[in-house]
Scaffold this motif. Structure first.
Motif, PDB file in Angstrom:
ATOM      1  N   GLY A  21       0.818  -1.208   0.000  1.00  0.00           N
ATOM      2  CA  GLY A  21       0.000   0.000   0.000  1.00  0.00           C
ATOM      3  C   GLY A  21       0.851   1.257   0.000  1.00  0.00           C
ATOM      4  N   ILE A  22       0.201   2.386   0.207  1.00  0.00           N
ATOM      5  CA  ILE A  22       0.883   3.682   0.181  1.00  0.00           C
ATOM      6  C   ILE A  22       1.117   4.161   1.613  1.00  0.00           C
ATOM      7  N   TYR A  23       2.362   4.562   1.881  1.00  0.00           N
ATOM      8  CA  TYR A  23       2.735   5.049   3.211  1.00  0.00           C
ATOM      9  C   TYR A  23       3.147   6.522   3.149  1.00  0.00           C
ATOM     10  N   GLU A  24       2.653   7.289   4.129  1.00  0.00           N
ATOM     11  CA  GLU A  24       3.112   8.667   4.290  1.00  0.00           C
ATOM     12  C   GLU A  24       4.439   8.639   5.043  1.00  0.00           C
ATOM     13  N   CYS A  25       5.470   9.211   4.440  1.00  0.00           N
ATOM     14  CA  CYS A  25       6.816   9.107   5.013  1.00  0.00           C
ATOM     15  C   CYS A  25       7.476  10.474   5.150  1.00  0.00           C
ATOM     16  N   LYS A  26       8.411  10.529   6.070  1.00  0.00           N
ATOM     17  CA  LYS A  26       9.340  11.655   6.167  1.00  0.00           C
ATOM     18  C   LYS A  26      10.724  11.161   5.764  1.00  0.00           C
ATOM     19  N   ALA A  27      11.573  12.101   5.363  1.00  0.00           N
ATOM     20  CA  ALA A  27      12.935  11.731   4.989  1.00  0.00           C
ATOM     21  C   ALA A  27      13.854  11.898   6.184  1.00  0.00           C
ATOM     22  N   ARG A  28      14.819  11.024   6.308  1.00  0.00           N
ATOM     23  CA  ARG A  28      15.790  11.136   7.396  1.00  0.00           C
ATOM     24  C   ARG A  28      16.583  12.427   7.260  1.00  0.00           C
ATOM     25  N   GLY A  29      16.967  12.987   8.382  1.00  0.00           N
ATOM     26  CA  GLY A  29      17.766  14.212   8.371  1.00  0.00           C
ATOM     27  C   GLY A  29      19.107  14.031   7.683  1.00  0.00           C
ATOM     28  N   LEU A  30      19.541  12.791   7.585  1.00  0.00           N
ATOM     29  CA  LEU A  30      20.809  12.484   6.937  1.00  0.00           C
ATOM     30  C   LEU A  30      20.836  12.969   5.494  1.00  0.00           C
ATOM     31  N   PHE A  31      19.700  12.896   4.821  1.00  0.00           N
ATOM     32  CA  PHE A  31      19.651  13.347   3.427  1.00  0.00           C
ATOM     33  C   PHE A  31      19.904  14.846   3.342  1.00  0.00           C
ATOM     34  N   ARG A  32      19.302  15.594   4.264  1.00  0.00           N
ATOM     35  CA  ARG A  32      19.474  17.049   4.279  1.00  0.00           C
ATOM     36  C   ARG A  32      20.931  17.400   4.538  1.00  0.00           C
ATOM     37  N   LYS A  33      21.561  16.636   5.402  1.00  0.00           N
ATOM     38  CA  LYS A  33      22.970  16.865   5.722  1.00  0.00           C
ATOM     39  C   LYS A  33      23.845  16.700   4.501  1.00  0.00           C
ATOM     40  N   HIS A  34      23.485  15.768   3.623  1.00  0.00           N
ATOM     41  CA  HIS A  34      24.254  15.521   2.406  1.00  0.00           C
ATOM     42  C   HIS A  34      23.673  16.248   1.194  1.00  0.00           C
ATOM     43  N   ASN A  35      22.764  17.213   1.472  1.00  0.00           N
ATOM     44  CA  ASN A  35      22.160  18.026   0.409  1.00  0.00           C
ATOM     45  C   ASN A  35      21.462  17.167  -0.647  1.00  0.00           C
ATOM     46  N   THR A  36      20.798  16.101  -0.179  1.00  0.00           N
ATOM     47  CA  THR A  36      20.048  15.221  -1.063  1.00  0.00           C
ATOM     48  C   THR A  36      18.564  15.353  -0.748  1.00  0.00           C
TER      49      THR A  36
END
Length: 291
Positions: A21-36
């Motif tokens: 099914g479809i899940y509402e997700c947040k992105a890990r802060g790690l991505f922001r740290k690596h500008n992704t």
């Protein structure tokens, strides 16, 4: 962890379609740290919180392609939609779209909508693009012309529907799959431009292992991705075809002597409007590099 694909992103939340099914997700802060930044179309691994059935994106898989505007990933082809009338076709804008998708090395189809509003002789311009090597579809969301051809082109692909507001992208998609019910807008009589109806980028499942992106309309494209002036010619198929015969390597097909591209333009093998747009883009890139 569960694998899936991001089909929509709104306000920092990402909606990931998985086999469960479809899940509402947040992105890990790690991505922001690596500008992704996660993009619609990304294949991802998510960790599901069983208590509230939400998730966190833990990993973004390698992308096969990526567009900046609209910001999407893993697209396999682009269908550039322009209308012949209401609004009138804008060749300058069409060629900017084509430069973008050529840069991304996407398979490209040009779809001209609203052909019911034009006479046959007003549609002859499409030969310019057919001659340049582009697949073309003449369509009308009103009469149904070209709909079946579009439906076949969409099968087994993730397709970005690109084009300015008001050309009928959502109307065409509604004809292709009547279940969609995408909101469509009227043309503003004052500005003759379309009212923005698609507010976010979303991956839409239309069956047959097919997804489309109905993207927010926009009227300009930044060419900053073209790093060197000499690269621009390679994004115009007919210019690239003849450029190897130019007298000088690295010819910009502008004011250089012995330019095969200019010769072919005078002979009618390269359309003058396309060449004019090429020069316009070249000067824009050149002027931007000065600052």
């Amino acid at each position: 962890m569960l694998s899936g694909r991001i089909i929509k992103g709104i306000g920092g939340f990402y909606y990931v379609e998985t086999e469960r099914g479809i899940y509402e997700c947040k992105a890990r802060g790690l991505f922001r740290k690596h500008n992704t930044i996660p993009l619609v179309g990304d294949k991802v691994l998510i960790r599901v919180n069983e208590e509230d059935e939400t998730g966190y994106i833990e990993k973004i898989m390698d992308r096969s392609s990526q567009l900046t505007r609209p910001p999407v990933a893993n697209i396999t082809q682009a269908i550039i939609v322009m209308s012949v009338k209401e609004p009138d076709i804008n060749f300058w804008l069409l060629d900017r779209f084509l430069v973008m998708v050529e840069y991304e090395k996407l398979d490209t189809i040009i779809c001209i909508n609203k052909i019911d509003l034009a006479k046959d002789e007003e549609l002859e311009f499409i030969n310019i693009y057919s001659k340049a090597g582009y697949s073309t579809i003449m369509a009308s969301a009103k009469t149904g012309d070209g709909i079946e051809e579009l439906r076949e082109k969409l099968k087994n692909n993730i397709t970005v529907f690109a084009g300015p507001s008001g050309v009928g992208k959502s109307s065409l998609l509604n004809k292709i799959d009547k279940r969609l019910g995408l909101k469509t807008g009227e043309i503003s009589k004052k500005t003759t431009r379309g009212k923005h109806t698609t507010r976010h980028v979303e991956l839409i499942d239309i069956g047959f292992n097919s997804y489309v992106l109905d993207t927010p309309g926009f009227s300009s494209l930044d060419l900053s991705f073209v790093e060197e002036e000499v690269q621009l010619g390679s994004y115009f198929r007919e210019i690239d075809k003849y450029s190897y015969k130019c007298k000088f390597s690295g010819c910009l097909h502008y004011k250089e002597p012995g330019c095969e591209v200019k010769k072919q333009m005078e002979l009618g093998n390269i359309d003058k409007v396309r060449y004019k747009n090429y020069i316009s883009f070249l000067e824009e890139i050149r002027n931007t590099r000065r600052y």
